[in-house]
Design a protein around this motif. Structure first.
Motif, PDB file in Angstrom:
ATOM      1  N   SER A  94       0.821  -1.054   0.083  1.00 47.90           N
ATOM      2  CA  SER A  94      -0.056  -0.047  -0.164  1.00 47.90           C
ATOM      3  C   SER A  94       1.045   1.287   0.033  1.00 47.90           C
ATOM      4  O   SER A  94       2.188   1.189   0.506  1.00 47.90           O
ATOM      5  CB  SER A  94      -0.967   0.119   1.304  1.00 47.90           C
ATOM      6  OG  SER A  94      -0.058   0.389   2.473  1.00 47.90           O
ATOM      7  N   GLY A  99      -4.592  10.080   3.822  1.00 48.08           N
ATOM      8  CA  GLY A  99      -5.788   9.573   4.266  1.00 48.08           C
ATOM      9  C   GLY A  99      -5.711   8.088   4.246  1.00 48.08           C
ATOM     10  O   GLY A  99      -4.860   7.473   4.552  1.00 48.08           O
ATOM     11  N   PRO A 100      -6.967   7.555   4.203  1.00 47.66           N
ATOM     12  CA  PRO A 100      -6.896   6.245   4.218  1.00 47.66           C
ATOM     13  C   PRO A 100      -6.127   5.239   3.333  1.00 47.66           C
ATOM     14  O   PRO A 100      -5.977   5.746   2.121  1.00 47.66           O
ATOM     15  CB  PRO A 100      -8.611   5.674   4.197  1.00 47.66           C
ATOM     16  CG  PRO A 100      -9.217   6.994   4.385  1.00 47.66           C
ATOM     17  CD  PRO A 100      -8.155   8.251   4.051  1.00 47.66           C
ATOM     18  N   ILE A 101      -6.090   4.090   3.461  1.00 45.45           N
ATOM     19  CA  ILE A 101      -4.987   3.317   2.583  1.00 45.45           C
ATOM     20  C   ILE A 101      -5.742   2.059   2.275  1.00 45.45           C
ATOM     21  O   ILE A 101      -6.529   1.240   2.965  1.00 45.45           O
ATOM     22  CB  ILE A 101      -3.653   2.880   3.131  1.00 45.45           C
ATOM     23  CG1 ILE A 101      -3.580   2.711   4.526  1.00 45.45           C
ATOM     24  CG2 ILE A 101      -2.923   4.169   2.990  1.00 45.45           C
ATOM     25  CD1 ILE A 101      -4.879   2.382   5.552  1.00 45.45           C
ATOM     26  N   GLU A 102      -5.650   1.536   1.186  1.00 43.21           N
ATOM     27  CA  GLU A 102      -6.371  -0.117   0.772  1.00 43.21           C
ATOM     28  C   GLU A 102      -4.856  -0.843   0.401  1.00 43.21           C
ATOM     29  O   GLU A 102      -3.942  -0.091  -0.333  1.00 43.21           O
ATOM     30  CB  GLU A 102      -6.647   0.381  -0.676  1.00 43.21           C
ATOM     31  CG  GLU A 102      -7.243  -0.976  -1.260  1.00 43.21           C
ATOM     32  CD  GLU A 102      -7.948  -0.487  -2.887  1.00 43.21           C
ATOM     33  OE1 GLU A 102      -8.549   0.735  -2.790  1.00 43.21           O
ATOM     34  OE2 GLU A 102      -7.935  -1.367  -3.706  1.00 43.21           O
ATOM     35  N   GLN A 103      -5.003  -2.140   0.692  1.00 41.81           N
ATOM     36  CA  GLN A 103      -3.810  -2.819   0.509  1.00 41.81           C
ATOM     37  C   GLN A 103      -4.080  -3.670  -0.703  1.00 41.81           C
ATOM     38  O   GLN A 103      -5.276  -4.272  -0.809  1.00 41.81           O
ATOM     39  CB  GLN A 103      -3.819  -3.828   1.699  1.00 41.81           C
ATOM     40  CG  GLN A 103      -3.132  -3.115   2.718  1.00 41.81           C
ATOM     41  CD  GLN A 103      -2.757  -3.775   3.974  1.00 41.81           C
ATOM     42  OE1 GLN A 103      -2.657  -5.208   3.920  1.00 41.81           O
ATOM     43  NE2 GLN A 103      -2.428  -3.159   4.990  1.00 41.81           N
TER      44      GLN A 103
END
Lengths: 114, 116
Positions: A94, A99-103
């Motif tokens: 990732s 901000g948010p993270i996606e794997q």
């Protein structure tokens, strides 16, 4: 598209052997992860790395070590393989963001230790 | 430590039935929530994700999930399932504390079988 590749889909090793599982990602991601997947247990985090030469223990690091010499490559090492390390191993990566993270996951390596 | 609980380990449905898979997490801070799917013989794929905003999120293949903060839940739904939805479904949570370098915490998975 993000691509995470793992060196082998299937691997058979003997007890006591040193085993290397390789993972490469092509999107310049800072973070990389190793999980193992077992039936009825889901995925469990072994180790992760947020930068070259940096590593952090996950939930089940015992019996494993990792190496990250280059940003795109993250290796999982079984110093002395044991039968209880027979499992599916998944690598993920990732990027670091504000901000948010996606794997993103690789296809997995199914390791059998005899 | 945070944990994720998936209520059903095995679900068997007939085609066209409605689906709801439960997911609860234990952490009370700011979290990001995911549903991943693993079709037979294939690698893990992202189905949908919740970061912020509208608590009802839509994903691929007609799936949706609703984040209910007061219940610490993120249930997955599909109004009418197809045989091709047969797969393993995983709910996952990550604590958001800036940078997000931590690993995901996964539930144990739900094995969904759709009968033709």
């Amino acid at each position: 598209d993000v691509k995470v590749t793992q060196s082998s889909r299937y691997l058979v090793k003997r007890t006591g052997e040193k085993v290397f599982l390789e993972c490469v990602q092509d999107m310049d991601h800072e973070n990389m992860f190793w999980y193992r997947q077992d039936p009825g247990l889901g995925l469990r985090l072994i180790y992760f790395s947020y930068d070259v030469k940096m590593k952090e223990k996950g939930d089940i690091p015992e019996g494993y070590s990792v190496s990250r010499e280059k940003k795109e490559r993250f290796s999982l090492i079984l110093e002395s393989a044991s039968t209880n390390q027979t499992s599916m191993y998944l690598c993920a990566s990732s990027f670091v963001a504000g901000g948010p993270i996606e794997q993103f996951f690789g296809p997995g390596t199914r390791l059998t230790v005899l | 430590a945070q944990s994720v609980s998936q209520h059903n380990h095995h679900v068997i449905l007939s085609e066209a039935a409605s689906l709801e898979l439960g997911c609860n997490y234990s952490y009370g801070g700011t979290v990001n929530l995911f549903w991943y799917v693993q079709y037979p013989g294939q690698h893990l794929q992202l189905l949908l994700k919740y970061f912020s905003g509208d608590p009802l999120v839509k994903g691929i293949k007609g799936f949706e999930a609703e984040f209910i903060k007061s219940k610490f839940s993120f249930n997955l739904r599909k109004p009418s399932v197809q045989w091709s939805d047969t797969a393993e479904y995983f709910c996952a949570v990550i604590l958001w504390e800036g940078g997000g370098a931590d690993g995901l915490t996964f539930g144990k998975g739900t094995h969904l079988i759709i009968q033709p």
